[in-house]
Enzyme design. Structure first.
Site, PDB file in Angstrom:
ATOM      1  N   HIS A   1      -6.003  13.760  15.118  1.00  0.00           N
ATOM      2  CA  HIS A   1      -4.838  14.646  15.094  1.00  0.00           C
ATOM      3  C   HIS A   1      -5.048  15.905  15.939  1.00  0.00           C
ATOM      4  O   HIS A   1      -4.239  16.231  16.820  1.00  0.00           O
ATOM      5  CB  HIS A   1      -4.511  15.055  13.664  1.00  0.00           C
ATOM      6  CG  HIS A   1      -4.144  13.912  12.764  1.00  0.00           C
ATOM      7  ND1 HIS A   1      -3.627  12.738  13.246  1.00  0.00           N
ATOM      8  CD2 HIS A   1      -4.208  13.775  11.409  1.00  0.00           C
ATOM      9  CE1 HIS A   1      -3.393  11.913  12.225  1.00  0.00           C
ATOM     10  NE2 HIS A   1      -3.744  12.521  11.116  1.00  0.00           N
TER      11      HIS A   1
ATOM     12  N   LYS B   1      -9.944  20.840   3.620  1.00  0.00           N
ATOM     13  CA  LYS B   1      -9.233  20.581   2.372  1.00  0.00           C
ATOM     14  C   LYS B   1      -9.649  21.634   1.337  1.00  0.00           C
ATOM     15  O   LYS B   1     -10.684  22.283   1.477  1.00  0.00           O
ATOM     16  CB  LYS B   1      -9.563  19.183   1.843  1.00  0.00           C
ATOM     17  CG  LYS B   1      -9.013  18.040   2.671  1.00  0.00           C
ATOM     18  CD  LYS B   1      -9.391  16.691   2.067  1.00  0.00           C
ATOM     19  CE  LYS B   1      -8.707  15.549   2.805  1.00  0.00           C
ATOM     20  NZ  LYS B   1      -7.245  15.522   2.570  1.00  0.00           N
TER      21      LYS B   1
ATOM     22  N   ASP C   1     -11.462  12.099   9.924  1.00  0.00           N
ATOM     23  CA  ASP C   1     -10.148  11.971   9.294  1.00  0.00           C
ATOM     24  C   ASP C   1      -9.071  12.786  10.009  1.00  0.00           C
ATOM     25  O   ASP C   1      -7.926  12.342  10.114  1.00  0.00           O
ATOM     26  CB  ASP C   1     -10.240  12.405   7.829  1.00  0.00           C
ATOM     27  CG  ASP C   1      -9.003  12.038   7.029  1.00  0.00           C
ATOM     28  OD1 ASP C   1      -8.520  10.909   7.175  1.00  0.00           O
ATOM     29  OD2 ASP C   1      -8.513  12.888   6.257  1.00  0.00           O
TER      30      ASP C   1
ATOM     31  N   GLY D   1       0.797  -1.219   0.000  1.00  0.00           N
ATOM     32  CA  GLY D   1       0.000   0.000   0.000  1.00  0.00           C
ATOM     33  C   GLY D   1       0.830   1.270   0.000  1.00  0.00           C
ATOM     34  O   GLY D   1       2.064   1.254   0.090  1.00  0.00           O
ATOM     35  N   ASP D   2       0.115   2.396  -0.061  1.00  0.00           N
ATOM     36  CA  ASP D   2       0.752   3.709  -0.126  1.00  0.00           C
ATOM     37  C   ASP D   2       1.522   4.050   1.141  1.00  0.00           C
ATOM     38  O   ASP D   2       2.608   4.631   1.082  1.00  0.00           O
ATOM     39  CB  ASP D   2      -0.296   4.797  -0.385  1.00  0.00           C
ATOM     40  CG  ASP D   2      -0.736   4.841  -1.836  1.00  0.00           C
ATOM     41  OD1 ASP D   2      -0.074   4.204  -2.672  1.00  0.00           O
ATOM     42  OD2 ASP D   2      -1.737   5.509  -2.139  1.00  0.00           O
TER      43      ASP D   2
ATOM     44  N   TYR E   1       0.621  12.368  14.445  1.00  0.00           N
ATOM     45  CA  TYR E   1       0.760  13.768  14.857  1.00  0.00           C
ATOM     46  C   TYR E   1       1.474  13.884  16.197  1.00  0.00           C
ATOM     47  O   TYR E   1       2.141  14.878  16.470  1.00  0.00           O
ATOM     48  CB  TYR E   1      -0.619  14.422  14.934  1.00  0.00           C
ATOM     49  CG  TYR E   1      -0.764  15.587  13.991  1.00  0.00           C
ATOM     50  CD1 TYR E   1      -0.630  15.395  12.614  1.00  0.00           C
ATOM     51  CD2 TYR E   1      -1.021  16.865  14.449  1.00  0.00           C
ATOM     52  CE1 TYR E   1      -0.742  16.446  11.738  1.00  0.00           C
ATOM     53  CE2 TYR E   1      -1.147  17.929  13.575  1.00  0.00           C
ATOM     54  CZ  TYR E   1      -1.010  17.716  12.226  1.00  0.00           C
ATOM     55  OH  TYR E   1      -1.111  18.768  11.361  1.00  0.00           O
ATOM     56  N   LEU E   2       1.334  12.862  17.043  1.00  0.00           N
ATOM     57  CA  LEU E   2       1.991  12.887  18.341  1.00  0.00           C
ATOM     58  C   LEU E   2       3.514  12.856  18.218  1.00  0.00           C
ATOM     59  O   LEU E   2       4.215  13.191  19.172  1.00  0.00           O
ATOM     60  CB  LEU E   2       1.526  11.698  19.174  1.00  0.00           C
ATOM     61  CG  LEU E   2       0.123  11.811  19.770  1.00  0.00           C
ATOM     62  CD1 LEU E   2      -0.286  10.497  20.395  1.00  0.00           C
ATOM     63  CD2 LEU E   2       0.067  12.926  20.792  1.00  0.00           C
TER      64      LEU E   2
ATOM     65  N   GLN F   1       3.402  23.160  11.110  1.00  0.00           N
ATOM     66  CA  GLN F   1       3.909  23.010   9.751  1.00  0.00           C
ATOM     67  C   GLN F   1       3.250  24.062   8.864  1.00  0.00           C
ATOM     68  O   GLN F   1       2.128  24.490   9.154  1.00  0.00           O
ATOM     69  CB  GLN F   1       3.601  21.604   9.212  1.00  0.00           C
ATOM     70  CG  GLN F   1       2.112  21.320   9.017  1.00  0.00           C
ATOM     71  CD  GLN F   1       1.820  19.926   8.550  1.00  0.00           C
ATOM     72  OE1 GLN F   1       2.533  18.980   8.840  1.00  0.00           O
ATOM     73  NE2 GLN F   1       0.730  19.765   7.808  1.00  0.00           N
TER      74      GLN F   1
ATOM     75  N   ARG G   1      -1.508  -9.376   0.000  1.00  0.00           N
ATOM     76  CA  ARG G   1      -2.390 -10.367  -0.606  1.00  0.00           C
ATOM     77  C   ARG G   1      -2.007 -10.696  -2.036  1.00  0.00           C
ATOM     78  O   ARG G   1      -2.300 -11.788  -2.528  1.00  0.00           O
ATOM     79  CB  ARG G   1      -3.841  -9.859  -0.555  1.00  0.00           C
ATOM     80  CG  ARG G   1      -4.400  -9.805   0.853  1.00  0.00           C
ATOM     81  CD  ARG G   1      -5.791  -9.208   0.889  1.00  0.00           C
ATOM     82  NE  ARG G   1      -5.786  -7.787   0.501  1.00  0.00           N
ATOM     83  CZ  ARG G   1      -6.852  -7.008   0.523  1.00  0.00           C
ATOM     84  NH1 ARG G   1      -8.017  -7.509   0.911  1.00  0.00           N
ATOM     85  NH2 ARG G   1      -6.766  -5.750   0.162  1.00  0.00           N
TER      86      ARG G   1
END
Length: 573
Positions: A239, A331, A234, A17-18, A178-179, A365, A52
């Site tokens: 976060h 977003k 999300d 995966g990504d 995020y921690l 950030q 998989r």
């Protein structure tokens, strides 16, 4: 500095995966070879990718380790193997255990760290099969579980019942990356290593707090996945809530996992449950050549999933009673930004001179740093001519050349060491979901129409009014104050001089507003600089000689009297 305690095998479920490609494999390389203190993991560490799909090892490495760069890349790749199996097949985990035993021959103990980079729908089956077939024969067995931890209190309860029935709490590492961000970690040092801030960290001195997260991108073709969660699940329930906890909890007795968890739980227990009156929702639309959320082909037609949300948290304890905490995330906005903004209360003696409330900004950030807005006398004959200025501590200037570990590097290292201080406990998640579940249930049930906002906006229309109803001032979010206009006005102003010394800057702020407040963040002063003068904060030389005297150099010896006379003769003063 190598970790001790036998061999370590890191098993990554979801290795194709990504997350594995973008974060996990690069992080493991840094821990073993890349960071200045490497190796921070045992020298005998092995990595097994579980997926998989049936793929050749060479093809797997070429794709999933494309982001791994460094002089010892080939040596790192030799540590990796690939195992093909199904998450719901116990027999495949029995084969995995045999393969791990072969890797651990001659090493005692053989420690195993399983990273679950898989959808929450298969968390339970993976945990069951690891417990039945793939636990370490000797040494520790630990599971790192990636968010989301359910969708609400009910789904988390089901997941937690499965994991807690199979593994002890000290074996479970629920990750919220995020921690592990440097600036979030610095909240502890900021509050508890200094004498200045903690005495002011209460309702007697603080008027409001904002925790802001902004992205200048949309869902990028992954809207179908995002639509199942929305911006609150999300970003905000995890976060931003973690930032809130570190920001507002009471000082722990010791900086150990158990003591920190105790204070975080006490804070959440004192935080009121959210409902619709505490919430503002938005959804971005097409603008400036960028598609809207509903233009994403993976998003269901007519979706009312929010891509922007503002929430107000209230804490009923002696420290914070009456102070609103405004969380904002979205977003398709005008910039990439994450920060905390603390606005202080004006006092009676502040009526002696004009001025705005002091404001503290902790930038997470980008351009990590700490900024303070304070009021300063404007140079001149009148003693009551005030101007807001900002004091700036920039990580880039204060710690040049320092190695900043990525969040997943720190998380993997801490899990391997058994340090749970940066992970999320089950009791903490019970309270976190208690705060958010009633609101999420109402959104899912009533499907309110989110306020549309053009892609690239600072915020949807109506956010300022929503915040004002909850005693939070956001008046500078007006649409006519764009970041470009704010920057241009500072560049044109002769007051825009920057003084830098050891990473500390003072920058006059136009009109009493923090630079960049139009996009919800105090932006750092970006003076135009000669390319070769790294760290020099002087402005681009103007065409008029008299204005050149205003361009302040970096740190230099005291100015001679003649130079002061030339500066004083300028018409500005």
């Amino acid at each position: 500095m190598s970790s001790s305690g036998g061999m370590l095998t890191v098993v990554i479920f979801g290795a194709t995966g990504d997350l594995a490609r973008k974060k996990l494999f690069p992080a493991l390389y840094e821990l073993l070879y890349g960071c200045p203190e490497a190796p921070l993991l045992p020298a005998s560490t092995r990595i097994v990718g579980f997926g998989r799909a049936r793929v050749e090892l060479g093809d797997f490495l070429a794709t999933q380790c494309a982001g791994v760069t460094g002089a010892r890349r080939l040596e790192f790749l030799s540590r990796i193997s690939y195992f093909q199996g199904q998450y719901d097949q116990e027999a495949d985990f029995a084969r995995l255990h045999t393969a791990l035993l072969d890797l651990e021959v001659g090493s005692a103990p053989g420690n195993r760290l399983f990273f679950l980079s898989v959808p929450p729908t298969v968390f339970g089956r993976v945990c069951e099969n690891v417990h039945r077939q793939a636990c370490a024969a000797s040494g520790f067995t630990r599971l790192v579980i990636e968010k989301p931890f359910g969708r609400d209190s009910r789904s988390f309860g089901e997941l937690n019942n499965v994991t807690s029935s199979l593994f002890r709490e000290d074996q479970l590492y629920r990750i919220d990356h995020y921690l592990a961000k440097e600036k979030v970690l610095n909240l502890l040092a900021f509050r508890f290593a200094n004498q200045l801030y903690e005495p002011l960290w209460n309702r007697e001195h603080i008027d409001q707090v904002q925790i802001v997260f902004k992205e200048d991108i949309g869902t990028c073709g992954r809207g179908g996945y995002f639509d199942g969660f929305g911006i609150i699940r999300d970003i905000m329930q995890n976060h931003l809530l973690q930032v809130f906890e570190w920001l507002a909890m009471e000082p722990p007795e010791r900086l150990e996992a158990e003591c920190i968890a105790k204070e975080k739980l006490a804070l959440l227990s004192a935080t009121s449950t959210l409902d619709m009156k505490d919430c503002f929702l938005g959804q971005y639309t097409a603008a400036a050549g960028e598609p809207g959320y509903l233009d994403d082909q993976t998003v269901p037609a007519g979706s009312r999933c929010p891509t922007f949300a503002a929430l107000v948290l209230r804490v009923d304890n002696d420290r914070w009673r009456g102070v609103p905490f405004l969380l904002r995330a979205g977003k398709g906005l005008d910039e990439r930004l994450a920060e905390v903004r603390v606005t202080f209360k004006k006092k009676g003696y502040n009526t002696l001179l004009p001025g705005e409330p002091n404001e503290l900004v902790l930038r997470i950030q980008p351009d990590e740093g700490i900024y303070v807005k304070c009021i300063n006398k404007r140079p001149g004959w009148n003693h009551d001519q005030m101007a807001p200025v900002q004091l700036k501590m920039s990580y880039r200037h204060s710690f040049p050349g320092s190695y900043v570990a990525g969040a997943y590097e720190r998380m993997l290292l801490n899990a391997s060491k058994g340090d749970q201080s940066l992970f999320v406990g089950s009791t903490e998640l019970v309270e976190a979901w208690r705060i958010f579940t009633p609101l999420l249930d109402e959104i899912d049930r009533s499907r309110p129409q989110p306020v549309p906002y053009p892609f690239g906006s600072a915020a949807p229309d109506g956010v300022v009014e929503f915040a004002r109803r909850h005693d939070v001032v956001l008046d500078a979010l007006s649409s006519d104050m764009t970041p470009a206009a704010e920057e241009a006005s500072r560049e044109a102003s002769p007051e825009s001089l920057v003084l830098e010394a050891q990473g500390l800057q003072t920058t006059p702020v136009k009109g009493g507003a923090m630079p960049g407040l139009a996009c919800s963040g105090m932006k750092t002063r970006r003076a135009k600089r000669p390319a070769a003068a790294d760290g020099d904060a002087s402005s681009k030389p103007p065409s008029k000689p008299q204005s050149a005297a205003l361009a302040a150099p970096s740190v230099e010896p005291p100015t001679p009297p003649r130079k002061w006379r030339k500066l004083k003769s300028n018409s500005t003063f």
